[in-house]
Design a protein around this motif. Structure first.
Motif, mmCIF file in Angstrom:
data_model
loop_
_atom_site.group_PDB
_atom_site.id
_atom_site.type_symbol
_atom_site.label_atom_id
_atom_site.label_comp_id
_atom_site.label_asym_id
_atom_site.label_seq_id
_atom_site.Cartn_x
_atom_site.Cartn_y
_atom_site.Cartn_z
ATOM 1 N N VAL A 1 15.266 76.479 61.168
ATOM 2 C CA VAL A 1 14.737 75.443 62.061
ATOM 3 C C VAL A 1 13.672 74.630 61.330
ATOM 4 C CG1 VAL A 1 13.391 75.023 64.156
ATOM 5 C CG2 VAL A 1 15.262 76.681 64.183
ATOM 6 N N ALA A 2 12.772 75.337 60.629
ATOM 7 C CA ALA A 2 11.729 74.646 59.867
ATOM 8 C C ALA A 2 12.336 73.779 58.766
ATOM 9 C CB ALA A 2 10.752 75.653 59.275
ATOM 10 N N GLU A 3 13.325 74.333 58.051
ATOM 11 C CA GLU A 3 13.958 73.578 56.965
ATOM 12 C C GLU A 3 14.645 72.324 57.495
ATOM 13 O OE1 GLU A 3 16.574 76.276 55.068
ATOM 14 O OE2 GLU A 3 14.975 77.586 54.304
ATOM 15 N N ARG A 4 15.338 72.473 58.628
ATOM 16 C CA ARG A 4 16.051 71.328 59.196
ATOM 17 C C ARG A 4 15.071 70.238 59.629
ATOM 18 N NH1 ARG A 4 18.439 73.881 63.106
ATOM 19 N NH2 ARG A 4 20.112 74.606 61.746
ATOM 20 N N ALA A 5 13.994 70.634 60.283
ATOM 21 C CA ALA A 5 13.009 69.655 60.745
ATOM 22 C C ALA A 5 12.334 68.948 59.572
ATOM 23 C CB ALA A 5 11.963 70.341 61.622
ATOM 24 N N LEU A 6 11.982 69.690 58.541
ATOM 25 C CA LEU A 6 11.333 69.084 57.378
ATOM 26 C C LEU A 6 12.288 68.148 56.632
ATOM 27 C CD1 LEU A 6 9.358 72.200 56.087
ATOM 28 C CD2 LEU A 6 8.393 70.156 57.167
ATOM 29 N N ALA A 7 13.568 68.470 56.627
ATOM 30 C CA ALA A 7 14.555 67.590 56.000
ATOM 31 C C ALA A 7 14.701 66.292 56.791
ATOM 32 C CB ALA A 7 15.904 68.299 55.884
ATOM 33 N N VAL A 8 14.679 66.399 58.113
ATOM 34 C CA VAL A 8 14.741 65.204 58.961
ATOM 35 C C VAL A 8 13.542 64.300 58.694
ATOM 36 C CG1 VAL A 8 14.560 64.389 61.350
ATOM 37 C CG2 VAL A 8 16.134 66.257 60.782
ATOM 38 N N ILE A 9 12.367 64.920 58.585
ATOM 39 C CA ILE A 9 11.149 64.149 58.312
ATOM 40 C C ILE A 9 11.250 63.427 56.972
ATOM 41 C CG2 ILE A 9 8.685 64.355 57.790
ATOM 42 C CD1 ILE A 9 8.617 66.660 59.871
ATOM 43 N N ALA A 10 11.684 64.142 55.937
ATOM 44 C CA ALA A 10 11.795 63.545 54.597
ATOM 45 C C ALA A 10 12.796 62.402 54.581
ATOM 46 C CB ALA A 10 12.192 64.617 53.577
ATOM 47 N N ASP A 11 13.939 62.577 55.223
ATOM 48 C CA ASP A 11 14.970 61.535 55.233
ATOM 49 C C ASP A 11 14.499 60.293 55.977
ATOM 50 O OD1 ASP A 11 16.705 63.096 53.778
ATOM 51 O OD2 ASP A 11 17.813 63.835 55.525
ATOM 52 N N ARG A 12 13.818 60.474 57.100
ATOM 53 C CA ARG A 12 13.378 59.313 57.886
ATOM 54 C C ARG A 12 12.283 58.542 57.162
ATOM 55 N NH1 ARG A 12 12.151 60.765 63.980
ATOM 56 N NH2 ARG A 12 11.721 58.516 63.946
ATOM 57 N N VAL A 13 11.361 59.263 56.532
ATOM 58 C CA VAL A 13 10.298 58.584 55.787
ATOM 59 C C VAL A 13 10.883 57.861 54.580
ATOM 60 C CG1 VAL A 13 8.231 58.936 54.386
ATOM 61 C CG2 VAL A 13 8.453 60.103 56.586
ATOM 62 N N ALA A 14 11.800 58.507 53.859
ATOM 63 C CA ALA A 14 12.422 57.868 52.695
ATOM 64 C C ALA A 14 13.164 56.598 53.105
ATOM 65 C CB ALA A 14 13.379 58.850 52.003
ATOM 66 N N ASP A 15 13.823 56.642 54.251
ATOM 67 C CA ASP A 15 14.549 55.467 54.729
ATOM 68 C C ASP A 15 13.602 54.300 54.999
ATOM 69 O OD1 ASP A 15 16.966 54.117 55.940
ATOM 70 O OD2 ASP A 15 15.685 54.206 57.720
ATOM 71 N N VAL A 16 12.445 54.586 55.582
ATOM 72 C CA VAL A 16 11.482 53.521 55.867
ATOM 73 C C VAL A 16 10.916 52.941 54.579
ATOM 74 C CG1 VAL A 16 9.267 52.984 56.955
ATOM 75 C CG2 VAL A 16 10.892 54.457 58.128
ATOM 76 N N VAL A 17 10.605 53.809 53.601
ATOM 77 C CA VAL A 17 10.105 53.310 52.316
ATOM 78 C C VAL A 17 11.135 52.400 51.662
ATOM 79 C CG1 VAL A 17 9.347 53.944 49.996
ATOM 80 C CG2 VAL A 17 8.577 55.283 51.956
ATOM 81 N N GLU A 18 12.397 52.781 51.699
ATOM 82 C CA GLU A 18 13.458 51.947 51.118
ATOM 83 C C GLU A 18 13.518 50.592 51.816
ATOM 84 O OE1 GLU A 18 15.255 52.056 48.609
ATOM 85 O OE2 GLU A 18 15.402 54.124 47.936
ATOM 86 N N ARG A 19 13.321 50.573 53.116
ATOM 87 C CA ARG A 19 13.367 49.313 53.861
ATOM 88 C C ARG A 19 12.198 48.406 53.503
ATOM 89 N NH1 ARG A 19 13.685 51.505 59.818
ATOM 90 N NH2 ARG A 19 13.311 49.300 60.328
ATOM 91 N N MET A 20 11.099 48.963 53.013
ATOM 92 C CA MET A 20 9.927 48.161 52.643
ATOM 93 C C MET A 20 10.017 47.593 51.233
ATOM 94 S SD MET A 20 7.972 48.066 55.262
ATOM 95 C CE MET A 20 6.395 47.532 54.620
#
Length: 518
Positions: free
Chosen positions: A376-395
């Motif tokens: 559960v922790a691994e899945r949540a942390l992966a979701v966080i990393a992917d969403r933040v990376a996506d926003v950085v790419e958009r900037m």
């Protein structure tokens, strides 16, 4: 020494800066009344390093008071919008695109009057004093206490706004506050007018908030001058803040980016500021936040005043975790994290809890999250990393490498490398970068006008614009010897006659304490 304070939705951070050295740094929970959280943070600084009032040259605060008041539609003054432009501009009156609940919250009244200029200074129609006096009578009858005045192309010629204010003030008396669009927004009537109306609606609240902030500092035995952070990462004194509260809206993420530049040594990078409620992603260019070039929506209202180009997502240390880690946020426990998070003895699974469970940080009591499944922790942390990376790419605006700097107390949520972006840099004192950004902030002056440039006159017009920006920075309290132009744009406007060119110049200098005069 300087004290920098940043009031966030979850934590209030404070630093004591001795030159460029962090002498003390604390993080305290933001209180519901906000000011008592500031007092607690100042007390925490003294516990780390005792200092007297004479040791502090200035206190710099970044606050969310005003943006929160607008978003929550509370404490807003009854406001009238007076637009000068008839017979033009009548098809879209003031408040046209405002959310209905905010129109009601400011008890909106709109008035159209003659006036306004073309971009080259030609008059659209002459001001009509009798018309304005009739509007003043209607404003008084409605119990309006704050007035926003906007005129077509007033950033180029503010004559009609100034005259209209004089006429209305003579009719309405000294208890009514005025906000002029030429002093707040940029070219673009509707967006500039919206920003001015927002500012007018916040004027009464500004007096109470500024008094409260001043009292929280003085009650801690500090008599140094107080300054507030502006949207562009520079400072304003308290009297300026009373007149222009709208200038504080984006001070939080801006302070974080300025602090990240100082701490990391990168003057061009992406900055991810992970707080308790949201993650704000912006880009530094030349050590200053990249500004939004177009309109910026604030609480659903289109505006065009100085704002950093920032994308925010609902991921922070207090974000709730659901669906076995597959859903992170966007809702957060906010400043109640220390009561509701599992590691603090609460019963709500938050992003902080999964970070502790995943070994990202030592926070609270780690034994309280042993029952959280590792997957559960691994899945949540992966979701966080992917969403933040996506926003950085958009900037990103190019394929060139862009270093990523993580700051804020919640940055422990991020991995050491973001997918597709490489290493995440966490400089020393990263958790209080926002307060450091406030403490080291400078003073700015800006010009944004449309000029009719005749043949052979470009160089003199450019020099005039640059000098005006420098003069404005000095008038705002900058040390003249330190002022420099940090941003300059020159864009021809082909659909207007007369070689029309929009010129924007921004000057920045170090604060000359004691010299600020408004």
């Amino acid at each position: 020494m300087r004290i920098g304070i940043d009031v966030g939705g979850t934590n209030t951070d404070a630093v004591l800066m001795d030159g460029s050295t962090v002498a003390a740094a604390v993080k305290r929970s933001t209180s519901q009344d906000v000011t008592s959280g500031i007092v607690a943070a100042l007390a925490g600084l003294r516990e780390q390093r005792d200092f007297g009032s004479a040791d502090v040259d200035g206190v710099m605060i970044g606050t969310t008071h005003f943006i929160n008041a607008l978003i929550e539609a509370r404490g807003l003054a009854p406001t009238a919008a007076v637009r000068l432009g008839l017979p033009a501009t009548a098809s879209l009156p003031p408040f046209t695109d405002w959310p209905a609940h905010l129109v009601g919250a400011v008890q909106a009244r709109a008035f159209l009057a003659h006036g306004g200029h073309e971009f080259d200074g030609r008059v659209i129609s002459e001001l009509d004093p009798d018309e304005l006096k009739r509007h003043a009578a209607a404003i008084a009858a409605a119990g309006i206490r704050s007035v926003a005045i906007s005129s077509v192309f007033s950033p180029i010629n503010d004559e009609f706004e100034q005259r209209a204010q004089e006429i209305l003030a003579a009719e309405l008396g000294p208890d009514v506050a005025f906000s002029l669009s030429s002093e707040i927004g940029r070219i673009g009537l509707l967006e500039r007018e919206n920003a001015t109306i927002i500012n007018a609606a916040l004027r009464e609240l500004a007096d109470g908030i500024v008094d409260g902030l001043s009292a929280s500092v003085s009650s801690s035995g500090i008599e140094a001058p107080l300054f507030l952070s502006q949207n562009d990462g520079t400072l304003m004194d308290v009297e300026y803040a009373r007149r222009y509260p709208v200038a504080t809206f984006a001070s939080g993420p801006t302070n974080s980016m300025r602090g990240a530049a100082v701490l990391s040594g990168f003057d061009t990078c992406a900055v991810v500021d992970v707080g308790g409620t949201t993650s704000d992603v912006g880009v530094l260019t030349g050590g200053f936040p990249r500004e939004a070039t177009g309109e910026v929506a604030v609480a659903g209202i289109r505006t065009n005043f100085r704002m950093p180009d920032v994308l925010s997502i609902g991921i922070g240390g207090g974000s709730r975790i659901r669906e076995d880690g597959a859903l992170v946020g966007p809702d957060s426990v906010g400043y109640r994290l220390t009561q509701e998070g599992l590691v603090f003895g609460g019963d709500t699974l938050t992003a902080t809890d999964v970070a502790v469970r995943g070994g990202r940080g030592v926070i609270g009591d780690a034994s309280r999250v042993r029952g959280v499944p590792a997957e559960v922790a691994e899945r949540a942390l992966a979701v966080i990393a992917d969403r933040v990376a996506d926003v950085v790419e958009r900037m990103r605006t190019s394929s060139a490498p862009l270093p990523v700097v993580a700051v804020g107390g919640g940055s422990v949520l991020l991995p050491d490398e973001l997918p597709g972006l490489g290493t995440v840099h966490r400089p020393e004192h990263y958790s209080v970068a926002n307060a450091i950004g406030a403490a080291i902030a400078q003073v700015s002056g800006e010009v944004d006008k449309v000029y009719a440039i005749s043949d052979g006159k470009r160089a003199s017009v450019v020099d005039e614009a640059r000098q005006e920006a420098v003069d404005r920075a000095v008038a705002a309290g900058a040390d003249p010897s330190s002022v420099a132009i940090v941003d300059f744009d020159e864009v021809p406007i082909p659909y207007l006659p007369g070689n029309a060119t929009r010129i924007r110049a921004k000057a920045v200098g170090d604060l000359a304490l004691g010299a600020l005069v408004r």
